[in-house]
Design an enzyme around this catalytic site. Structure first.
Site, mmCIF file in Angstrom:
data_model
loop_
_atom_site.group_PDB
_atom_site.id
_atom_site.type_symbol
_atom_site.label_atom_id
_atom_site.label_comp_id
_atom_site.label_asym_id
_atom_site.label_seq_id
_atom_site.Cartn_x
_atom_site.Cartn_y
_atom_site.Cartn_z
ATOM 1 N N HIS A 140 9.515 115.403 -8.166
ATOM 2 C CA HIS A 140 10.369 115.785 -9.286
ATOM 3 C C HIS A 140 9.506 116.286 -10.438
ATOM 4 C CE1 HIS A 140 14.171 113.267 -8.197
ATOM 5 N NE2 HIS A 140 13.646 113.849 -7.138
ATOM 6 N N GLU A 160 9.482 115.567 -13.577
ATOM 7 C CA GLU A 160 8.976 114.519 -14.462
ATOM 8 C C GLU A 160 7.772 113.808 -13.855
ATOM 9 O OE1 GLU A 160 13.582 114.140 -14.754
ATOM 10 O OE2 GLU A 160 12.121 114.854 -13.296
ATOM 11 N N CYS A 205 16.410 110.938 -13.395
ATOM 12 C CA CYS A 205 16.985 110.039 -12.394
ATOM 13 C C CYS A 205 16.321 108.661 -12.528
ATOM 14 C CB CYS A 205 16.768 110.598 -10.991
ATOM 15 S SG CYS A 205 15.034 110.553 -10.451
ATOM 16 N N CYS A 258 12.450 108.755 -12.001
ATOM 17 C CA CYS A 258 11.717 109.374 -13.103
ATOM 18 C C CYS A 258 11.832 108.550 -14.384
ATOM 19 C CB CYS A 258 12.206 110.794 -13.304
ATOM 20 S SG CYS A 258 11.857 111.845 -11.864
#
Length: 160
Positions: free
Chosen positions: A54, A56, A84, A87
């Protein structure tokens, strides 16, 4: 502060566009410390075939490598979409000071949509959160991705 937030969110949007070009969900992120970007990332889940890739996570990893420290205590994470659970957990573990995001993620968001990991008092660290910065630009990026996906799926169905 709002002007700086907008500037750095636009850098996150630039990262999100990289993900869009490579066929990933267009989430982008930057980590900022003392007015300078120390980490960048964009979703690479499809590209790397890695569910943890991801934006992040990549930006946080990049930032900690830049400063050679696992703590990002005075840093801010700018991300186009609400983080999410994975993260948000990484942001808490890195001890980020702030998280600034563009649009909510009603399916997986871990600040205000499904959970509130960033401010949960049961955790050993809470993060200042600023939602809604450049909301329209961030939403437009996501909309473009899903329109492209529908178009691609429609073309694939027509070929069958």
């Amino acid at each position: 502060m709002v002007q700086d937030d907008l500037h750095f969110m636009r850098e996150a949007i630039r990262e999100g566009r990289k993900a869009l070009r490579s066929g990933d969900v267009p989430v982008g992120a930057v980590v900022v410390l003392n007015g300078k970007i120390i980490g960048r990332g964009h979703n690479q889940v499809e590209l790397l075939k890695d569910p943890t890739a991801h934006a992040e996570m990549i930006a946080i990893t990049s930032a900690t490598a830049t400063i050679e420290n696992k703590w990002l205590r005075d840093a801010a994470l700018y991300v186009t979409v609400e983080p999410c659970a994975m993260c948000a957990g990484a942001a808490v573990l890195a001890r980020l000071k702030r998280v600034v995001y563009g649009v909510q993620d009603i399916k997986t968001g871990a600040h205000s949509s499904l959970f509130n990991l960033l401010n949960d008092p049961r955790l050993n660290h809470q993060i200042e959160v600023v939602p809604g910065i450049a909301r329209e630009e961030c939403a437009a990026l996501m909309l473009q991705f899903f329109q492209n996906l529908r178009k691609k799926n429609s073309q694939n169905a027509d070929e069958e």
